[in-house]
Design a protein around this motif. Structure first.
Motif, mmCIF file in Angstrom:
data_model
loop_
_atom_site.group_PDB
_atom_site.id
_atom_site.type_symbol
_atom_site.label_atom_id
_atom_site.label_comp_id
_atom_site.label_asym_id
_atom_site.label_seq_id
_atom_site.Cartn_x
_atom_site.Cartn_y
_atom_site.Cartn_z
ATOM 1 N N LYS A 40 8.577 -15.117 -19.060
ATOM 2 C CA LYS A 40 7.902 -13.972 -18.433
ATOM 3 C C LYS A 40 6.508 -13.746 -19.009
ATOM 4 C CE LYS A 40 8.549 -8.975 -17.759
ATOM 5 N NZ LYS A 40 9.459 -7.818 -18.015
ATOM 6 N N VAL A 41 6.384 -13.821 -20.349
ATOM 7 C CA VAL A 41 5.111 -13.521 -21.011
ATOM 8 C C VAL A 41 4.181 -14.723 -20.990
ATOM 9 C CG1 VAL A 41 4.068 -12.890 -23.232
ATOM 10 C CG2 VAL A 41 6.161 -11.763 -22.463
ATOM 11 N N GLY A 42 4.743 -15.928 -21.152
ATOM 12 C CA GLY A 42 3.952 -17.149 -21.121
ATOM 13 C C GLY A 42 3.210 -17.445 -22.408
ATOM 14 N N TRP A 43 2.660 -18.635 -22.458
ATOM 15 C CA TRP A 43 1.916 -19.087 -23.630
ATOM 16 C C TRP A 43 0.455 -18.632 -23.585
ATOM 17 C CZ3 TRP A 43 3.415 -23.237 -27.257
ATOM 18 C CH2 TRP A 43 4.753 -23.642 -27.121
ATOM 19 N N GLN A 44 -0.064 -18.491 -22.385
ATOM 20 C CA GLN A 44 -1.498 -18.321 -22.198
ATOM 21 C C GLN A 44 -1.877 -16.860 -21.994
ATOM 22 O OE1 GLN A 44 -3.726 -20.953 -22.405
ATOM 23 N NE2 GLN A 44 -5.267 -19.341 -22.423
ATOM 24 N N ALA A 45 -2.922 -16.426 -22.682
ATOM 25 C CA ALA A 45 -3.422 -15.064 -22.513
ATOM 26 C C ALA A 45 -3.923 -14.858 -21.089
ATOM 27 C CB ALA A 45 -4.546 -14.795 -23.502
ATOM 28 N N ALA A 46 -3.686 -13.675 -20.558
ATOM 29 C CA ALA A 46 -4.143 -13.318 -19.219
ATOM 30 C C ALA A 46 -5.134 -12.169 -19.297
ATOM 31 C CB ALA A 46 -2.951 -12.926 -18.349
ATOM 32 N N LYS A 47 -5.975 -12.066 -18.299
ATOM 33 C CA LYS A 47 -7.005 -11.024 -18.305
ATOM 34 C C LYS A 47 -6.418 -9.621 -18.298
ATOM 35 C CE LYS A 47 -10.688 -13.688 -16.067
ATOM 36 N NZ LYS A 47 -11.617 -13.784 -14.903
ATOM 37 N N LEU B 56 -0.285 -4.506 -26.519
ATOM 38 C CA LEU B 56 1.043 -4.845 -27.024
ATOM 39 C C LEU B 56 1.557 -6.160 -26.456
ATOM 40 C CD1 LEU B 56 2.735 -1.328 -27.033
ATOM 41 C CD2 LEU B 56 1.903 -2.634 -28.983
ATOM 42 N N THR B 57 1.116 -6.526 -25.259
ATOM 43 C CA THR B 57 1.510 -7.826 -24.702
ATOM 44 C C THR B 57 0.956 -8.960 -25.552
ATOM 45 O OG1 THR B 57 1.573 -6.919 -22.469
ATOM 46 C CG2 THR B 57 1.407 -9.313 -22.668
ATOM 47 N N VAL B 58 -0.266 -8.804 -26.020
ATOM 48 C CA VAL B 58 -0.878 -9.809 -26.895
ATOM 49 C C VAL B 58 -0.065 -9.950 -28.179
ATOM 50 C CG1 VAL B 58 -2.921 -10.398 -28.239
ATOM 51 C CG2 VAL B 58 -3.181 -9.426 -25.946
ATOM 52 N N LEU B 59 0.320 -8.814 -28.768
ATOM 53 C CA LEU B 59 1.114 -8.867 -29.993
ATOM 54 C C LEU B 59 2.497 -9.468 -29.732
ATOM 55 C CD1 LEU B 59 0.298 -5.374 -31.587
ATOM 56 C CD2 LEU B 59 -0.825 -7.568 -31.991
ATOM 57 N N LEU B 60 3.081 -9.140 -28.584
ATOM 58 C CA LEU B 60 4.395 -9.675 -28.238
ATOM 59 C C LEU B 60 4.345 -11.195 -28.086
ATOM 60 C CD1 LEU B 60 7.337 -9.401 -27.337
ATOM 61 C CD2 LEU B 60 6.503 -8.862 -25.026
ATOM 62 N N ARG B 61 3.339 -11.701 -27.399
ATOM 63 C CA ARG B 61 3.219 -13.155 -27.216
ATOM 64 C C ARG B 61 3.114 -13.853 -28.569
ATOM 65 N NH1 ARG B 61 -0.828 -13.122 -24.150
ATOM 66 N NH2 ARG B 61 0.300 -13.301 -22.154
ATOM 67 N N ALA B 62 2.356 -13.280 -29.477
ATOM 68 C CA ALA B 62 2.216 -13.885 -30.810
ATOM 69 C C ALA B 62 3.569 -13.938 -31.524
ATOM 70 C CB ALA B 62 1.205 -13.095 -31.637
ATOM 71 N N THR B 63 4.354 -12.872 -31.396
ATOM 72 C CA THR B 63 5.688 -12.847 -32.013
ATOM 73 C C THR B 63 6.579 -13.940 -31.441
ATOM 74 O OG1 THR B 63 5.563 -10.461 -32.398
ATOM 75 C CG2 THR B 63 7.753 -11.448 -32.381
ATOM 76 N N LEU B 64 6.600 -14.064 -30.131
ATOM 77 C CA LEU B 64 7.456 -15.068 -29.492
ATOM 78 C C LEU B 64 7.065 -16.479 -29.899
ATOM 79 C CD1 LEU B 64 7.715 -13.557 -25.892
ATOM 80 C CD2 LEU B 64 9.508 -13.636 -27.638
ATOM 81 N N ILE B 65 5.778 -16.763 -29.926
ATOM 82 C CA ILE B 65 5.333 -18.119 -30.264
ATOM 83 C C ILE B 65 5.652 -18.444 -31.722
ATOM 84 C CG2 ILE B 65 3.277 -19.561 -30.535
ATOM 85 C CD1 ILE B 65 2.221 -18.287 -27.945
ATOM 86 N N ARG B 66 5.575 -17.433 -32.586
ATOM 87 C CA ARG B 66 5.958 -17.677 -33.988
ATOM 88 C C ARG B 66 7.425 -18.089 -34.100
ATOM 89 N NH1 ARG B 66 2.823 -12.983 -35.094
ATOM 90 N NH2 ARG B 66 4.719 -11.700 -35.180
ATOM 91 N N LEU B 67 8.261 -17.554 -33.217
ATOM 92 C CA LEU B 67 9.701 -17.833 -33.288
ATOM 93 C C LEU B 67 10.071 -19.207 -32.743
ATOM 94 C CD1 LEU B 67 11.060 -14.336 -32.207
ATOM 95 C CD2 LEU B 67 11.441 -15.439 -34.418
ATOM 96 N N LEU B 68 9.207 -19.798 -31.916
ATOM 97 C CA LEU B 68 9.556 -21.052 -31.260
ATOM 98 C C LEU B 68 9.815 -22.181 -32.254
ATOM 99 C CD1 LEU B 68 7.115 -21.083 -28.213
ATOM 100 C CD2 LEU B 68 9.469 -20.255 -28.332
#
Length: 691
Positions: A643-650, A655-667
């Protein structure tokens, strides 16, 4: 605690006044100094003792009002006590007078006292600037003084510097005189308000700046190294808005005519709240206006709001002695979140607080090596040991608790009265409790004593759940919670006055009951639902342990998000801490984790990350259970990643930016064998190679 009282500062006499003149030689890293101190001698004495460290003295005289100067016959340094004693042949008689001292100091490179920083300018040339850092005990490194928080004084500073350099201090410039030859200029600054020595500050060097005007008319500037002015725009905006906010919140307008914030190339701390001249480590004040990350913006905003809170809590009203340091730091740490939340409500700072400052306080304070918020400080040097997560994080946590118990209106009303009554003075913790008791009629001192004078915090164990007529009745027992699970002897047992705040389907209950004994029966109105949770919004520094039947009801509320984000995060963190201490069951924790399969809140995911990575570390030697953990982790990570994806969106929010960073750290830990994740990672590595 402190020097003799031969020269006394108290509300009954005029405040001490310092006229400090310094001539720094930036090339030789030295400076010549002179200090005239207007004082009142209250006891007949032959010796005047002051604090001094790493200073060389040439002369000292005392001139009584209307009399002739008396030269000191001896100057005695005590290196261990960091004092200097000026000894006179004849006793000094009670009355007003002036102490004049000539001395030499070093522009050191220790980031303490009056020190030098090296940096490279925009042309690649090495430069040196001078600045100060006096908290806690380093004003005495710069000039002789009574270097204690309760010895408040009025300061007037004069700096003689190269004509090409900029110099500024706490107060605006009163005059600037070019000296004969044109190479030097003497800058004299307006008198400071009555304040503690550790808040005096000055800077000398080359600077650019950006500026704005607060609604009150206060000029706000952000000083930067040359060429970096644009990097100060964000912190300038935060400062102006925060200053306006605090004027109303504290009920006492910011009393100085200007507020400068300065980026220092070499700085030991995050920032320092000098009154009217706040100094910062560069990364905590300056950010790239285009490339700055969400985390950088949040960090800079929080540091600015913290330091500006000190302009009132710490500067206007100051703790009487260092054992009440938490009054400064704990309150400013609470206020930084209050202000940042007001400035940027979309950041949800109070939800983030649950997994950040609150979690840090609970981790440290669950150890037997912790210490109370209020720590006896016998010697001033000991204060450096309590600049830690207890003073800052747990201190802010108990303020958060008081706010929850009192409500915003009574909290603010008491705070305004406290500020007005004690402005330009010194206080102890009991003064703040008294102000809140007066505004609310509640026994705040009784409640708070157990939280500030003893280390640790409780775990509440819930049992004997019964439901009837839309109400739940349970038995609650409180005990000292220790992270290592060690036994607490009867002699070491502790009790807290615990406010019981409850969340249900209907929201947070207005009813607050106080648990003063080790056991208590509690009845909860379920408000049309079937679940309840104690410690609503995680407002109280404690853990709560529930039986399985109560946990099952809360798990359903987590899945439906009927439970608020702070409670969803807090419940998980509590459960994990209980498992680590031996009070909880790992299987139950794994089952609870599955309740977060549809979780999409960034704050809650920060809690999930901490629990998943912690369990992975603990289970490293048990491949079977670790495999089960990986299955649970993948089940909750994969859908949200899609849902959030790897790539930043405009249209990404903060909080979405922080969430994406959390998810990628867990991968890397939990989805390293997922084909899609591996393919995406390889693709991105390839793009980096050829970028």
């Amino acid at each position: 605690m402190g020097l003799d009282e031969a020269v006394l500062l108290s509300p009954d006499v005029e405040p001490i006044r310092y006229d400090v003149s310094l001539t720094p030689d930036m090339s030789k890293f030295t400076y010549e100094g002179s200090t005239e101190v207007s004082v009142t001698v209250v006891n007949r004495t032959s010796t005047i003792s002051m604090h001094a460290k790493e200073l060389a003295f040439w002369s000292c005289s005392y001139t009584p009002a209307g009399g002739s100067p008396q030269q000191a016959k001896g100057i005695e340094l005590d290196v261990r006590a960091t004092t200097v004693a000026f000894v006179f042949a004849e006793p000094l008689l009670p009355g007003k007078g002036t102490v004049a001292v000539a001395f030499t100091g070093q522009l050191n490179n220790e980031m303490a006292g009056f020190y030098r920083s090296s940096y490279t300018d925009i042309n690649g040339i090495s430069r040196v600037m001078g600045s100060t850092q006096f908290e806690s005990l380093d004003a005495r490194r710069a000039f002789p003084c009574w270097d204690e928080p309760s010895r408040k004084a009025v300061f007037k500073l004069t700096l003689t510097v190269p004509a090409s350099l900029t110099a500024f201090s706490n107060m605006p410039e009163a005059s600037c005189t070019t000296l004969p030859g044109g190479e030097l200029k003497a800058l004299s600054f307006m008198d400071s308000p009555r304040m503690s020595s550790y808040l005096l500050a000055w800077c000398v060097g080359e600077f650019d700046y950006v500026s704005a005007l607060a609604a009150s008319g206060v000029v706000v500037r952000v000083y930067t190294p040359p060429g970096k002015a644009a990097s100060g725009e964000f912190s300038l905006d935060c400062a102006v808005r925060t200053l306006d906010l605090y004027d109303g919140f504290f009920g006492v307008p910011y009393p100085l005519p200007k507020l400068d914030m300065v980026a220092i190339p070499e700085f030991a701390m995050g920032a320092m709240e000098n009154w009217g001249l706040v100094t910062y480590r560069e990364v905590d004040l300056l950010i790239d206006p285009v490339k700055a990350s969400s985390a950088q913006r949040q960090r800079v905003c929080s540091v600015v709001t913290h330091e500006l809170a000190h302009q009132w809590f710490g500067n206007l009203v100051t703790m009487a002695w260092w054992d009440d340091l938490w009054l400064n730091e704990g309150f400013a740490s609470w206020t930084e979140n209050m202000a940042a939340d007001a400035l940027f409500p979309e950041w949800k700072m109070w939800e983030q607080y649950t997994v950040d400052s609150a979690a840090a306080a609970l981790r440290l304070d669950a150890m037997r090596s912790s210490h109370p918020i209020q720590v006896p400080i016998r010697h001033a040097e000991e204060v450096e040991e309590v600049f830690d997560a207890i003073s800052y994080c747990k201190g802010s946590y108990v303020v958060k608790m008081v706010h929850a118990v009192l409500g915003r209106e009574n909290f603010q009303k008491g705070l305004m009265a406290y500020m007005d009554k004690h402005k330009y003075g010194n206080t102890i913790t009991a003064d703040l409790w008294a102000a809140w008791e007066a505004s609310s009629g509640m026994p705040i001192a009784e409640m708070m004593q157990s939280w500030t004078t003893q280390m640790g915090y409780p775990v509440l164990t819930v049992s004997d759940f019964k439901e009837a007529g839309g109400k739940a009745t349970v038995s609650v027992k409180q005990e000292w919670f220790l992270a290592d699970g060690s036994e607490v002897s009867a002699a070491d047992a502790k009790l807290w006055c615990v406010p019981i705040l409850t969340s249900t389907k209907g929201g947070i209950s207005d009813d607050v009951s106080m648990m003063r004994e080790d056991t208590m029966a509690v009845t909860v109105d379920l408000a049309g639902g079937d679940w309840f949770k104690f410690n609503a919004d995680q407002q109280v520094p404690m853990r709560v342990s529930y039986p399985d039947d109560v946990m099952a009801r809360m798990s359903a509320a987590i899945k439906s998000k009927a439970m608020g984000a702070s409670d969803r995060a807090g419940l998980l963190l509590d459960s994990y801490a209980l498992v680590k201490s031996g009070r909880g069951n790992a299987g139950s924790l794994m089952k609870l984790l599955t309740s977060y399969a549809d979780e999409d809140d960034a704050t809650v995911w920060e809690a999930i990350e901490g629990v998943l990575t912690g369990l992975d570390t603990v289970l490293v030697a048990d491949e079977g259970i670790r495999a089960d953990l990986n299955k649970v982790a993948k089940k909750i990570i994969a859908p949200l990643l899609a849902k959030v994806g790897w790539q930043a969106a405009k249209d990404d929010g903060h909080l979405t930016v922080l969430l994406r960073a959390t998810l990628i750290r867990l991968l890397g830990t939990f989805m390293y064998d997922d084909e899609g994740v591996v393919a995406e990672a390889r693709s991105r590595i390839g793009n980096l190679r050829y970028a």
